[in-house]
Design a protein around this motif. Structure first.
Motif, short mmCIF file in Angstrom:
data_model
loop_
_atom_site.label_atom_id
_atom_site.label_comp_id
_atom_site.label_asym_id
_atom_site.label_seq_id
_atom_site.Cartn_x
_atom_site.Cartn_y
_atom_site.Cartn_z
N THR A 62 0.82 -1.21 0.00
CA THR A 62 0.00 0.00 0.00
C THR A 62 0.86 1.26 0.00
N CYS A 63 2.12 1.15 0.35
CA CYS A 63 3.01 2.32 0.40
C CYS A 63 3.37 2.77 -1.02
N ASP A 64 3.41 4.09 -1.19
CA ASP A 64 3.88 4.66 -2.45
C ASP A 64 4.52 6.01 -2.17
N ASP A 65 4.71 6.82 -3.18
CA ASP A 65 5.42 8.09 -3.01
C ASP A 65 4.67 9.09 -2.14
N THR A 66 3.36 8.94 -2.01
CA THR A 66 2.58 9.90 -1.23
C THR A 66 1.83 9.24 -0.07
N ARG A 67 2.10 7.99 0.20
CA ARG A 67 1.40 7.30 1.29
C ARG A 67 2.36 6.31 1.94
N GLN A 68 2.37 6.32 3.28
CA GLN A 68 3.26 5.44 4.01
C GLN A 68 2.42 4.62 5.00
N GLU A 69 1.96 3.46 4.56
CA GLU A 69 1.09 2.64 5.39
C GLU A 69 1.81 2.06 6.60
N PHE A 70 3.11 1.82 6.49
CA PHE A 70 3.86 1.32 7.65
C PHE A 70 3.94 2.38 8.74
N VAL A 71 4.12 3.65 8.35
CA VAL A 71 4.07 4.73 9.34
C VAL A 71 2.71 4.76 10.01
N LEU A 72 1.65 4.59 9.21
CA LEU A 72 0.30 4.59 9.75
C LEU A 72 0.11 3.44 10.73
N LEU A 73 0.62 2.26 10.41
CA LEU A 73 0.53 1.12 11.31
C LEU A 73 1.27 1.41 12.61
N SER A 74 2.47 1.96 12.50
CA SER A 74 3.23 2.34 13.68
C SER A 74 2.46 3.35 14.52
N ASP A 75 1.80 4.30 13.84
CA ASP A 75 1.04 5.34 14.54
C ASP A 75 -0.12 4.75 15.34
N VAL A 76 -0.96 3.92 14.69
CA VAL A 76 -2.18 3.44 15.36
C VAL A 76 -1.88 2.43 16.46
N LEU A 77 -0.67 1.84 16.44
CA LEU A 77 -0.27 0.94 17.52
C LEU A 77 0.44 1.68 18.65
N GLY A 78 0.56 3.00 18.51
CA GLY A 78 1.19 3.79 19.56
C GLY A 78 2.70 3.71 19.57
N VAL A 79 3.30 3.01 18.61
CA VAL A 79 4.75 2.85 18.58
C VAL A 79 5.43 4.17 18.22
N SER A 80 4.88 4.88 17.24
CA SER A 80 5.48 6.15 16.83
C SER A 80 5.56 7.12 18.01
N MET A 81 4.46 7.23 18.74
CA MET A 81 4.45 8.15 19.87
C MET A 81 5.35 7.67 21.01
N LEU A 82 5.45 6.37 21.18
CA LEU A 82 6.34 5.85 22.22
C LEU A 82 7.79 6.19 21.90
N VAL A 83 8.18 6.01 20.64
CA VAL A 83 9.55 6.36 20.23
C VAL A 83 9.79 7.86 20.40
N GLU A 84 8.81 8.68 19.97
CA GLU A 84 8.95 10.12 20.11
C GLU A 84 9.06 10.52 21.57
N THR A 85 8.24 9.93 22.43
CA THR A 85 8.24 10.29 23.85
C THR A 85 9.55 9.89 24.51
N LEU A 86 10.12 8.76 24.09
CA LEU A 86 11.41 8.35 24.62
C LEU A 86 12.53 9.32 24.22
N ASN A 87 12.34 10.00 23.08
CA ASN A 87 13.40 10.84 22.53
C ASN A 87 13.19 12.34 22.71
N GLY A 88 12.04 12.76 23.19
CA GLY A 88 11.81 14.18 23.38
C GLY A 88 10.49 14.46 24.04
N ALA A 89 10.50 15.33 25.06
CA ALA A 89 9.31 15.55 25.87
C ALA A 89 8.13 16.08 25.07
N GLU A 90 8.38 16.98 24.10
CA GLU A 90 7.27 17.59 23.38
C GLU A 90 7.18 17.15 21.92
#
Length: 285
Positions: A62-90
């Motif tokens: 599903t990924c292409d030049d204007t869509r990143q479904e793996f990022v979306l999967l990481s987002d909805v599982l809370g992984v993206s925010m967990l990585v961000e929170t580990l690396n920066g408060a805001e």
């Protein structure tokens, strides 16, 4: 050694013993232990494991030049925010729509090229953690339309670069630009991640917000949002990105001097949003 349920994990861990990159070895060993533990916990059937592989394959396809479904999967599982929170408060998630280069714009210029939404001026200041203004800081901004769409989603409706801008702060670290009052919107649901949300009874909506990436010499960059106070889904963001300190009030300003400075007419809708950057470790004395 026979490969059994009892010996499987040790066998795979042993296969990494010659890995020269110690960080890579640490990552692969931890991944193996947790993944094997997961498999032992749920004991999937062969059909279930094939379905899991098929799901991940579909995410990649599903990924292409204007869509990143793996990022979306990481987002909805809370992984993206967990990585961000580990690396920066805001810090918050980048999101799946930062897929194109934002056009350079002058301070005060509007990122709204359609002129159909409710106008809004966003202003603020970029400072160091000690409050020192950061002149010439770079600010990458992007937002959806009042209908909840990014320009990459509507290439036949929105001109390239609509809702996006790359700005530089002034000598006092200030920035301001025009846009529209953003809307809440659903993340893409026509792919495998959407199917996952439906299967688990979750909604796909994000509260209204404006995206920012701020950078300055000698400081750590930050990816963040200004969330609109009172927006629907402010308490149930599908990607878990809302933080209390990022919720921003939209006000109706009658200040004629501000209106003149921002190049608009009073009254106007105004959002004030300051960004603080931490000093980069290598820049610390």
């Amino acid at each position: 050694m026979d490969f059994t349920v009892e010996t499987a994990t040790d066998a795979v861990l042993d296969s990494f013993r010659e890995t020269k990159d110690q960080r890579l070895r640490q990552v692969m060993e931890s991944l193996t232990r947790h993944l094997h533990g997961f498999v032992r916990d749920i004991e999937p059937t062969m059909e279930e494991w094939e379905a899991a592989i098929g799901f991940l394959t579909a995410v990649g396809q599903t990924c292409d030049d204007t869509r990143q479904e793996f990022v979306l999967l990481s987002d909805v599982l809370g992984v993206s925010m967990l990585v961000e929170t580990l690396n920066g408060a805001e810090s918050t998630v980048l999101g799946p729509f930062h897929m194109t280069v934002s056009p350079h714009r002058e301070l005060g210029e509007s990122i709204d090229l359609l002129g159909t939404g409710r106008p809004c001026v966003v202003s603020g200041r970029v400072t160091s953690a000690d409050g020192t203004p950061l002149p010439d800081a770079e600010l990458d901004v992007w937002q959806c339309t009042e209908d909840g769409f990014y320009e990459v989603q509507q290439p036949d409706v929105q001109p390239p670069g609509n809702g996006r801008g790359l700005f530089r702060t002034d000598d006092e670290g200030r920035f301001w630009f025009g846009g529209v009052v953003p809307s809440h919107y659903p993340i893409p649901t026509d792919g495998p991640v959407g199917s996952l949300l439906r299967a688990t009874g979750r909604h796909p909506y994000r509260p209204a917000h404006v995206h920012f990436i701020a950078r300055a010499d000698g400081h750590q960059p930050v990816t963040t949002h200004a969330f609109v106070a009172g927006s629907p889904y402010i308490d149930s963001d599908a990607v878990f990105a809302v933080k209390r300190g990022l919720i921003t009030d939209l006000t109706e300003s009658h200040d004629e001097r501000d209106a003149e400075r921002f190049g608009v007419r009073a009254p106007f809708t105004h959002a004030a949003f300051d960004i603080v950057l931490a000093t980069a470790p290598e820049a610390t004395p």
